[in-house]
Scaffold this motif. Structure first.
Motif, short mmCIF file in Angstrom:
data_model
loop_
_atom_site.label_atom_id
_atom_site.label_comp_id
_atom_site.label_asym_id
_atom_site.label_seq_id
_atom_site.Cartn_x
_atom_site.Cartn_y
_atom_site.Cartn_z
N ARG B 14 6.72 13.10 5.11
CA ARG B 14 5.50 12.35 4.81
C ARG B 14 4.30 13.28 4.72
O ARG B 14 3.52 13.21 3.78
CB ARG B 14 5.25 11.32 5.92
N TYR B 18 2.02 14.09 1.53
CA TYR B 18 0.59 13.81 1.64
C TYR B 18 -0.24 15.05 1.27
O TYR B 18 -1.15 14.96 0.44
CB TYR B 18 0.26 13.36 3.07
N ARG B 53 5.68 6.54 -0.20
CA ARG B 53 4.90 5.32 0.05
C ARG B 53 3.91 5.53 1.19
O ARG B 53 2.74 5.16 1.10
CB ARG B 53 5.81 4.16 0.46
N GLU B 54 4.41 6.15 2.24
CA GLU B 54 3.57 6.32 3.42
C GLU B 54 2.43 7.29 3.16
O GLU B 54 1.32 7.11 3.65
CB GLU B 54 4.46 6.73 4.61
N ILE B 57 -0.23 5.41 1.23
CA ILE B 57 -1.07 4.55 2.06
C ILE B 57 -2.25 5.32 2.63
O ILE B 57 -3.39 4.85 2.62
CB ILE B 57 -0.22 3.93 3.18
N ARG B 58 -1.99 6.53 3.10
CA ARG B 58 -3.09 7.34 3.64
C ARG B 58 -4.08 7.69 2.54
O ARG B 58 -5.30 7.66 2.76
CB ARG B 58 -2.54 8.62 4.27
N GLN B 61 -6.36 4.90 1.71
CA GLN B 61 -7.39 4.72 2.73
C GLN B 61 -8.52 5.73 2.54
O GLN B 61 -9.67 5.45 2.83
CB GLN B 61 -6.76 4.89 4.11
#
Lengths: 226, 226
Positions: B14, B18, B53-54, B57-58, B61
């Motif tokens: 993740r 990211y 996906r995770e 999400i960050r 945000q």
DNA sequence: ATGAATATATTAGTATGGTAGTATGCAAAA
DNA sequence: TTTTGCATACTACCATACTAATATATTCAT
């Protein structure tokens, strides 16, 4: 463990879990330091682990949860250093924002500000501290919005999560409720009168650098603090 | 589509995804407005869709991505209003922080600040704008850290993502590179000399309210802006 | 009884398949 | 030619199964 559930409709499972957990943490239904697991929350809210994980990720980013891989997840302790930083940030920004607001403020939002104040008075009389808390947040948001700086408020709200838990603790002890409403009256008055002379002073009082109340909270709830 | 990959080791999938995506977005390897999908990124980075996906999400945000359920995900356009707010926030906070720094600043960080400045000069000579950009960010972070306000910088960095893309665009056009380093010199000098008299002026120049460069960028890259 | 080695349980991380909503292209009708 | 209906493909969302790492309990040797 009790969760403060929120309406589930018209939104994704992820959003539902996120809102529920956030509310539960801020209103201390989930205690600082408490351990939770994905599985447990998933069962309680009748969803799978996936949306729970995804809500956790957001809450970690906002500093409300801490995840330790393969070990577990805990509700963050209240970090007074972080609270101090948040207050510094709010003090600094709010002085600047209020000076802007004193120069010009849209009349529709001024009306909303007056309405909000009136409701605050009502809540104060009726001792409805939860609602008063929400009105307080809305009051400040309105001011930021009037200056076209709402995104800044949203950002502050993130670092402010600890600050909000402190507020809830104070409210539960009934500390300084009336004073805050009075301060809001004066701040709103300054905006309406286009009078910026007392801004500095008002903000310093509203968001003091050293809050003696902290010590009392620390004594009453030592296990909540980092 | 090219991704600016980062080292994968010692971290979760993740985090790897990211960091890779964030870097790619900020350095415009992923263009504002460009569509991407979980599947596609997962394949390119050889991970499953879950960590992608995770990471999404960050990034949502932080305002770098926008996901539309069942439709897709796009890299956010650069929003000049948001950039203005970010600058207002930085102007306001940075004046306050620098006043603190002029009162007292730890000597070890002052040393790091000097080192950082020296490296900026080198990068300027060698036209290494990417590295200069990173040093710029580090310069400001050091100042916040010296005032024990590093969390505030982290928060600013979030709203600042657009601002950073603007910087990258400017650098690619070679706008105002030398000036910035000179401004950093003066700011550092004020801290070393404990001389706060020029703070206001320095910050206003470093983070101007109206940046005429914006218009040029908008003309050069209209498709990148909201 | 005590300590170390091992087995078991628990956790978050990751992979994968199914679902439902959305856009797109094509064919048929107007 | 234009518009409508429908099939198809594609998307993010969610559930579930599996993996790897950690903590805890148990067993066994001393």
């Amino acid at each position: 463990m009790e969760l403060l559930s929120v309406p589930k409709r018209g939104t994704s499972a992820r959003e539902y879990v996120y809102e529920t957990l956030k509310r539960s943490i801020i209103f201390l239904s989930l205690k600082p330091g408490q351990s939770i697991t994905e599985q447990e929350i998933a069962e309680k809210l009748s969803v799978s682990r996936t949306p729970v994980r995804e809500a956790f990720i957001r809450l970690v980013q906002e500093g409300l949860l801490e995840t330790y891989p393969q070990k577990g997840t805990v509700v963050s302790l209240i970090d007074l250093e972080r609270v101090d930083e948040a207050r510094f940030m709010r003090r600094t920004l709010e002085k600047a924002i209020l000076r802007l607001a004193c120069e010009s403020f849209p009349s529709d939002l001024a009306f909303e500000l007056r309405s909000n104040l009136a409701l605050q008075e009502v809540c104060l009389e009726e001792q409805n501290f939860i609602r008063l808390f929400e009105l307080d947040e809305e009051f400040h948001r309105l001011i930021y919005r009037g200056c076209k700086k709402e995104r800044i408020w949203d950002l502050i709200a993130q670092i402010n999560a600890d600050f909000r838990r402190i507020r809830v603790l104070k409210l539960s002890l009934g500390i300084g409720v009336g004073e805050v409403v009075q301060q809001h009256r004066e701040i709103a008055g300054a905006i309406f009168d286009h009078n910026a002379t007392r801004i500095e002073e008002l903000v310093e009082v509203h968001l003091p650098q050293n809050d003696p109340g902290f010590e009392r909270l620390r004594r009453e709830y030592p296990e909540y603090f980092a």
